[in-house]
Design a protein around this motif. Structure first.
Motif, mmCIF file in Angstrom:
data_model
loop_
_atom_site.group_PDB
_atom_site.id
_atom_site.type_symbol
_atom_site.label_atom_id
_atom_site.label_comp_id
_atom_site.label_asym_id
_atom_site.label_seq_id
_atom_site.Cartn_x
_atom_site.Cartn_y
_atom_site.Cartn_z
ATOM 1 N N MET A 144 0.806 -0.993 0.054
ATOM 2 C CA MET A 144 -0.108 0.195 0.074
ATOM 3 C C MET A 144 1.039 1.089 -0.003
ATOM 4 N N THR A 145 0.440 2.179 -0.607
ATOM 5 C CA THR A 145 1.245 3.426 -0.639
ATOM 6 C C THR A 145 0.352 4.606 -0.596
ATOM 7 N N ASP A 146 0.829 5.738 -0.476
ATOM 8 C CA ASP A 146 -0.047 7.046 -0.196
ATOM 9 C C ASP A 146 -0.815 7.257 -1.324
ATOM 10 N N CYS A 147 -0.418 6.829 -2.348
ATOM 11 C CA CYS A 147 -1.168 7.315 -3.672
ATOM 12 C C CYS A 147 -2.205 6.336 -4.329
ATOM 13 N N ASP A 148 -2.247 5.332 -3.480
ATOM 14 C CA ASP A 148 -3.476 4.113 -3.904
ATOM 15 C C ASP A 148 -4.741 4.642 -3.547
ATOM 16 N N VAL A 149 -5.634 4.247 -4.622
ATOM 17 C CA VAL A 149 -6.926 4.679 -4.612
ATOM 18 C C VAL A 149 -7.867 3.384 -4.675
ATOM 19 N N ALA A 150 -8.567 3.318 -3.816
ATOM 20 C CA ALA A 150 -9.636 2.010 -3.801
ATOM 21 C C ALA A 150 -10.900 2.419 -4.555
ATOM 22 N N ILE A 151 -11.397 1.285 -5.309
ATOM 23 C CA ILE A 151 -12.621 1.161 -5.717
ATOM 24 C C ILE A 151 -13.519 0.787 -4.669
ATOM 25 N N VAL A 152 -14.334 1.539 -4.135
ATOM 26 C CA VAL A 152 -15.225 0.917 -3.075
ATOM 27 C C VAL A 152 -16.568 0.727 -3.265
ATOM 28 N N GLY A 153 -17.215 1.320 -4.373
ATOM 29 C CA GLY A 153 -18.443 1.048 -4.842
ATOM 30 C C GLY A 153 -18.705 1.053 -6.448
ATOM 31 N N MET A 154 -19.594 0.177 -7.011
ATOM 32 C CA MET A 154 -19.653 0.148 -8.401
ATOM 33 C C MET A 154 -21.287 0.013 -8.679
ATOM 34 N N ALA A 155 -21.687 0.661 -9.767
ATOM 35 C CA ALA A 155 -22.929 0.525 -10.126
ATOM 36 C C ALA A 155 -22.949 0.530 -11.739
ATOM 37 N N CYS A 156 -23.865 -0.215 -12.492
ATOM 38 C CA CYS A 156 -23.805 -0.355 -13.787
ATOM 39 C C CYS A 156 -25.076 -0.484 -14.430
ATOM 40 N N ARG A 157 -25.466 -0.221 -15.744
ATOM 41 C CA ARG A 157 -26.433 -0.726 -16.777
ATOM 42 C C ARG A 157 -25.958 -0.898 -17.886
ATOM 43 N N PHE A 158 -25.387 -2.131 -18.253
ATOM 44 C CA PHE A 158 -25.075 -2.360 -19.574
ATOM 45 C C PHE A 158 -25.876 -3.396 -20.289
ATOM 46 N N PRO A 159 -25.724 -3.502 -21.506
ATOM 47 C CA PRO A 159 -26.671 -4.320 -22.485
ATOM 48 C C PRO A 159 -26.687 -5.898 -22.049
ATOM 49 N N GLY A 160 -27.550 -6.185 -21.622
ATOM 50 C CA GLY A 160 -27.795 -7.532 -21.102
ATOM 51 C C GLY A 160 -27.419 -7.723 -19.550
ATOM 52 N N ALA A 161 -27.136 -6.685 -18.961
ATOM 53 C CA ALA A 161 -26.714 -6.719 -17.541
ATOM 54 C C ALA A 161 -26.994 -5.382 -16.640
ATOM 55 N N PRO A 162 -28.296 -5.359 -16.147
ATOM 56 C CA PRO A 162 -28.960 -4.151 -15.347
ATOM 57 C C PRO A 162 -28.146 -4.042 -14.110
ATOM 58 N N THR A 163 -27.080 -4.850 -13.620
ATOM 59 C CA THR A 163 -26.598 -4.698 -12.408
ATOM 60 C C THR A 163 -25.027 -5.397 -12.559
ATOM 61 N N VAL A 164 -24.154 -4.912 -11.513
ATOM 62 C CA VAL A 164 -23.065 -5.330 -11.511
ATOM 63 C C VAL A 164 -22.916 -6.808 -11.507
ATOM 64 N N GLU A 165 -23.809 -7.271 -10.545
ATOM 65 C CA GLU A 165 -23.991 -8.771 -10.376
ATOM 66 C C GLU A 165 -24.300 -9.690 -11.737
ATOM 67 N N ALA A 166 -25.109 -8.945 -12.324
ATOM 68 C CA ALA A 166 -25.580 -9.551 -13.648
ATOM 69 C C ALA A 166 -24.526 -9.438 -14.934
ATOM 70 N N PHE A 167 -23.707 -8.448 -14.716
ATOM 71 C CA PHE A 167 -22.535 -8.125 -15.550
ATOM 72 C C PHE A 167 -21.647 -9.220 -15.425
ATOM 73 N N TRP A 168 -21.315 -9.498 -14.142
ATOM 74 C CA TRP A 168 -20.335 -10.460 -13.937
ATOM 75 C C TRP A 168 -20.682 -11.903 -14.378
ATOM 76 N N ASP A 169 -21.974 -12.340 -14.206
ATOM 77 C CA ASP A 169 -22.531 -13.443 -14.607
ATOM 78 C C ASP A 169 -22.369 -13.703 -16.254
ATOM 79 N N LEU A 170 -22.794 -12.466 -16.980
ATOM 80 C CA LEU A 170 -22.557 -12.520 -18.373
ATOM 81 C C LEU A 170 -21.189 -12.776 -18.853
ATOM 82 N N LEU A 171 -20.105 -11.875 -18.015
ATOM 83 C CA LEU A 171 -18.929 -12.124 -18.387
ATOM 84 C C LEU A 171 -18.319 -13.525 -18.031
#
Length: 858
Positions: A1-28
């Motif tokens: 870990m460095t002082d310049c590291d940035v975390a992704i702590v939240g995600m949301a999406c609506r992509f074709p065939g994937a209305p949620t992040v969970e559905a997007f992962w299933d599609l992938l």
């Protein structure tokens, strides 16, 4: 870990065939493609014209593009209808990303920034053009506020009460990764504590398909075949993606779920060193990747995967891989346990969901974060044979075509994500897998589960969603779930609560909704509309555990022990003392945490507790009475009504010492107490510890008060190490149709070609070229303004000559493709792809001659 590291702590999406992040992962993970091919009957319903030369009915759209929960954001219906749908979907996803991270923007004390981009607004000209043309000055001003992309980020700030920087970003296809870059810089500069970054692109009408034209980016068959020998283009799609970013050290300290770590980012531009404005450039793409790796402190040999821009075009893919080869070099990848060519996996999410324009980079970022989080590599689709212009042997790359575990090498898993915009702005992000989760304390006997929504219907959906989520994830820590709900979600009017022992118990309780264990209420009831009820308690359970784990309980018990001149263990071990001290401590906690009772009722041994809580008895007198010591208490007038169960004590009764010293006989019970409280419109909150765990009783009392409107300080329940946030189902929006139908589409030359084809058919072969030349001069004059042309936006008086070098008139490859496409539309057939010879100076005569020479009737 460095002082310049940035975390992704939240995600949301609506992509074709994937209305949620969970559905997007299933599609992938399942290697699915979301492209849809509407039938001939569906195309007119979607607003598309009849099929024309080169028409491909491929669609990469999102469901419910016309729907929006305007009421949730206090947006009037008439405003919602004229609001750019891109703004609507981005606003909903922005709040969902915050909720996914476990943060309520309304209560978060720090500053949250927004860095966002939107695609070209096609709703205004397509659906609202008549309103704009006939509107008043005020009406046009409202349309401008509702549709200009300048207001995308600031509208989110306004509606969610975010007070960090609100900046709309626009760099074409690289917009979303540039937004991430700027958000990271803002976080590291201390401008905000968290930042939303993302983009939205809605292509409307979504179901109109596209026309394939040689040299353009549109796929001839509706599939994106990145890096493959059959790659001929991509499919433009609709989508929105948002991530919430936070400095990694702060995210770890605050107990956030970290999906992935951003180690470094870089943004550059190609400048003029390329063949045209829309063309990509090898050198600056390579420089962008190298700079991101330098900033990240992650040399290329430590990076096991690259999510490419990967448009599936015969020009773009070879240039991108050449740039990656230059940035990486022919290195091995010891971190992944492999060396030499093919040790770094390459992929493109566009093969799954198409090209999402400004949101394309966000789709790649979320995909890669999910792969790092799940330690799994997912396939890039439609790859069979490498494109002959891609030199895979010159670098470490191979295209991943299977879902496989991501090998655990000598160091953390790392990946790069690229996004390159038309116009030359290049962006690259280096990601790393999240750090190992910290050790969590042992589970407690019970936890409070809180749910709320704006309407009863939404509350029912939220209940079902959470029950299913917990049933599928029995290993989730219950205290992390309950803390996320208590501290990270807005508390709406309609509320539901339960006290549970583990996630299985929670899932079952929410599914069954036993009214004895799950309470439902409204917060717009009076928060003072209930009474604390303290029945006699012959025994207590779990008091010692509560003493060890809850500071507020321990402080009250310690104070009572000091008053008695003994130690806390002795107090809790003495049944007579514990019968007073434990319910008294629980009641004190309830009041300190937000329960403001309108009255207090006690009978049996509970009457002494009631008298103390009502302000009649001093704590030392009450303790002496409970210990059986002779004492004549001094009694004050009660602060709130007090009862021994059957009726309210008169002031003279309450201040009479005999009321509190005589034997407890003939007093109330639960039925008489319920009747008494019902007459006064008060709801009972009963602290009955008989045979029950003390923590469970405390939480039940607090939870029931919360459902009736009490503002409970739930953070006091969670000590250090238990304030952890985990992803849970976000708010179930109640979306309604808010849509202005477009005016009737005029049938243009795509539906009814003019008489050009008839004239060419009937003409002598020697005359065909002249007819085509005349048409091309008139059409090209609309695309190219000659130097002596008019300056009022209309075509000039002099049309281009048929032998003029079109490059000298300012044409580029896109204009030449447009000229060929226009001719094809007018003829009702696609000219040969070699109609323009780009090796020779392009002229209209040359195009006309080639088309005339290849003409066949029919």
């Amino acid at each position: 870990m460095t002082d310049c590291d940035v975390a992704i702590v939240g995600m949301a999406c609506r992509f074709p065939g994937a209305p949620t992040v969970e559905a997007f992962w299933d599609l992938l993970r399942e290697g699915r493609e979301s492209v849809r091919f509407p039938t001939e009957d569906e195309l007119p319903a979607a607003g598309a014209g009849p099929a024309r030369p080169g028409f491909v009915r491929a669609v990469q759209g999102i469901e419910g593009v016309e729907l929006f929960d305007a009421a949730h954001f206090t947006i009037p219906d008439d405003e919602a209808e004229i609001l750019d749908p891109q703004h609507r979907h981005f606003l909903e996803c922005a709040l969902a990303a915050l909720e996914d991270a476990g943060y309520d923007p309304g209560t978060h004390p720090g500053e949250i920034g927004v860095f966002a981009g939107a695609g070209m607004n096609t709703y205004l000209p397509g659906n609202l053009a008549d309103r704009y043309a006939t509107g008043s000055s005020l009406g046009r001003y409202r349309l401008m506020l509702a549709n200009d992309k300048d207001y995308l980020a600031t509208r989110v700030c306004y509606k969610l009460d975010l007070r960090g920087p609100g900046i709309t970003v626009g760099t074409a296809c690289s917009t979303s990764l540039v937004a991430v870059h700027l958000a990271c810089l803002s976080l590291l500069a201390g401008e905000c504590g968290m930042a939303l970054a993302g983009a939205v692109h809605l292509r409307m009408p979504q179901d109109e398909g596209h026309v394939h034209q040689k040299g353009m980016i549109f796929s001839p068959d509706g599939h994106c075949r990145a890096f493959d020998a059959d790659a001929r283009g991509t499919v433009l799609g609709s989508g929105v993606g948002v991530v919430l970013l936070k400095r990694l050290d702060e995210a770890v300290a605050d107990g956030d779920t970290v999906h992935a770590v951003i180690k470094g980012t870089a943004v550059t531009n190609d400048g003029a060193a390329k063949t045209g404005f829309t063309a990509p450039g090898v050198e600056r793409q390579a420089a962008t990747v190298r700079e991101a790796q330098r900033v990240a402190g992650c040399p290329p040999e430590t990076i096991g995967y690259v999510e490419a821009h990967g448009t599936g075009t015969p020009l773009g893919d070879p240039i991108e891989v050449a740039a990656l080869n230059r940035a990486f070099g022919p290195v091995g990848n010891p971190a992944s346990g492999a060396t030499g060519a093919g040790c770094t996996v390459l992929g493109s999410v566009k093969t799954n969901i198409g090209h999402l324009d400004v949101a394309a980079g966000m789709a790649g970022l979320i995909k890669t974060a999910l792969m790092l989080r799940h330690c799994t590599l997912v396939p890039s689709l439609h790859f069979r044979t490498p494109h002959p212009d891609i030199d895979f042997a010159a670098g470490p790359f191979r295209v991943g075509t299977e879902t496989v575990p991501w090998p655990d090498g000598d160091g953390p898993r790392r990946a790069g994500v690229s996004s390159f915009g038309v116009g030359g702005t290049n962006a690259h992000v280096v990601l790393e897998e999240p750090p190992a989760p910290v050790t969590t304390p042992a589970p407690r006997a019970a936890e409070p589960l809180l749910l709320s929504a704006r309407t009863p219907e939404a509350l029912a959906r939220a209940t079902g969603n959470l029950a299913r989520h917990l049933r599928r994830r029995p290993g989730l820590a219950l205290d992390a779930v309950t803390y996320t709900l208590a501290a990270g979600r807005h508390h709406h009017v309609h509320r539901r609560a339960a006290v549970c022992t583990d996630t299985g118990d929670a899932a079952l309780s929410l599914a069954i909704l036993d009214p004895e264990r799950v309470w439902t209420g409204r917060s717009d009831q009076s928060p003072d509309g209930f009474a604390l009820v303290l029945p006699g308690t012959p025994a207590t359970h779990g008091a010692a555990e509560l003493y060890a784990g809850l500071d507020d309980f321990r402080h009250v018990v310690d104070s009572c022990a000091a008053t008695l001149g003994t130690d806390p263990d002795a107090v809790l071990a003495d049944d007579a003392l514990a019968a007073f001290v434990v319910p008294y401590a629980l009641a004190r906690i309830c009041r300190a945490w937000g329960v403001r009772p309108a009255a207090v009722v006690g009978w049996g041994t509970g009457r002494t507790v009631a008298g103390c809580l009502a302000g009649v008895l001093a704590a030392d007198d009450a303790l002496a009475l409970s210990a059986g010591r002779p004492v004549l208490p001094s009694c004050a007038a009660p602060d709130i009504p007090v009862s021994h169960g059957a009726r309210w004590l008169r002031p003279d009764e309450a201040t009479d010492p005999e009321t509190w010293t005589r034997p407890a006989t003939g007093e109330g019970d639960r039925p008489t107490t319920d009747t008494l409280l019902k007459e006064d419109g008060l709801a009972p909150l009963t602290l009955d510890l008989t045979g029950r765990d003390a923590a469970h009783v405390l939480l039940e009392t607090l939870a029931r008060a919360w459902t009736q409107g009490a503002d409970i300080r739930w953070e006091r329940w969670y000590g250090h190490g238990r304030r952890r946030r985990v992803p849970l189902p976000t708010y179930p929006y109640e979306r309604r149709r808010h849509w202005a139908e477009p005016p009737s589409r005029r049938t243009g030359p795509t539906g009814h070609p003019d008489d050009l084809r008839r004239r060419v058919e009937e003409a002598d072969p020697a005359e065909r070229s002249a007819i085509l030349q005349d048409f091309l001069r008139r059409q090209t004059g609309r695309l190219l303004e000659p130097e002596d042309g008019r300056q009022d936006g209309r075509p000039g008086d002099r049309l281009p000559g048929v032998d003029d070098n079109l490059f000298h008139l300012g044409a580029d490859s896109l204009v030449l493709i447009d000229i060929v496409a226009t001719l094809g539309t007018a003829l009702g057939r696609s000219p040969s792809s070699s109609s323009f010879s780009f090796d020779d100076p392009p002229t209209l005569r040359g195009l006309a001659d080639r088309v005339a020479a290849s003409w066949r009737k029919g």
